[in-house]
Design a protein around this motif. Sequence first.
Motif, PDB file in Angstrom:
ATOM      1  N   ALA A 140      -6.887  13.456  -1.392  1.00 16.94           N
ATOM      2  CA  ALA A 140      -6.131  13.234  -2.623  1.00 16.94           C
ATOM      3  C   ALA A 140      -5.045  12.179  -2.432  1.00 16.94           C
ATOM      4  N   GLN A 141      -4.416  12.198  -1.266  1.00 15.87           N
ATOM      5  CA  GLN A 141      -3.331  11.255  -1.015  1.00 15.87           C
ATOM      6  C   GLN A 141      -3.820   9.815  -0.883  1.00 15.87           C
ATOM      7  N   ASP A 151      -5.980   7.253  -4.673  1.00 10.78           N
ATOM      8  CA  ASP A 151      -5.512   6.221  -5.600  1.00 10.78           C
ATOM      9  C   ASP A 151      -5.281   4.897  -4.888  1.00 10.78           C
ATOM     10  N   THR A 168      -7.801  12.626  -9.828  1.00 11.95           N
ATOM     11  CA  THR A 168      -6.376  12.302  -9.971  1.00 11.95           C
ATOM     12  C   THR A 168      -6.069  11.651 -11.313  1.00 11.95           C
ATOM     13  N   ARG A 174      -2.083  15.800  -7.601  1.00 13.90           N
ATOM     14  CA  ARG A 174      -1.864  14.357  -7.714  1.00 13.90           C
ATOM     15  C   ARG A 174      -1.880  13.914  -9.181  1.00 13.90           C
ATOM     16  N   THR A 229       1.388  14.312 -11.210  1.00 12.95           N
ATOM     17  CA  THR A 229       2.466  13.332 -11.071  1.00 12.95           C
ATOM     18  C   THR A 229       2.365  12.256 -12.157  1.00 12.95           C
TER      19      THR A 229
END
Length: 255
Positions: free
Chosen positions: A12-13, A16, A51, A77, A80
């Motif tokens: 997930a981090q 993007d 995301t 995610r 945010t």
Amino acid sequence: MQQEEIWDVDAAQRYDTPGTGMFAPEVLGPTVDRLAELAGGGRALEFAIGTGRVAVPLAERGVPVTGIELSPPMITRLRTKADEATIPVIVGDMATAVAPGEYEVVYLVFNTLSNLLTQAEQVACFRNAARHLSPGGRFVIELWVPELRKLPPGQQAMVWNCEPGYIGLDTYDVLRQQVVSHHFTFDESRQAQLYRSPHRYIWPAELDLMAQLAGLELETRHADWSGSDFTAESRSHVSVYRVQRDQAAVGGLTS
């Protein structure tokens, strides 16, 4: 390897990549334009919303979007960028999870259908999409075309991308219609990082049969979101399926 293990916090981090790759304006812009057109002012449901790569700009265009997503880290995610009131998300498998209400368009982008590793699960995903569609609604799938013609006899692996700092290759199991994508990233050092993901590849004709089993029929197929012709040389396709007329007349599928 289970999908929950693949789409973890680390995935997930790093998912993007603003402005580049699948987040590039020339990739994302036509995707959102086409989906907004198909929604026609109605509601949209994204399977495997991730995301919010597509859902966030689509919602910003005024299309009410709901999502289904298996991975809590991916949803974290997404949060945010948009809150639950703006883009509601149901936690669950796209083949079985149910979102409230009906939708003008259900969509599944960027090869994600192949994350379901059996034919039965993929058929169930089609049926789940049909279950959510309003009469005359559409299910939209973006998927790559298996490149088995490039795989020489006796060879199990094929490099599909090679650029500075990155090599992508696929290993095939043609008996089980399975492929594992291997993503190698590296720098000037002697070390490299490997990320792998399993898939079940699907021919367009098989996809069309899955749609028929779910009470859907092929409306259009193009090579990309901009509407380019789909040919024998196309590496991917965007296929739009619509609720069959006889199903729409009785209010859609219930199973």
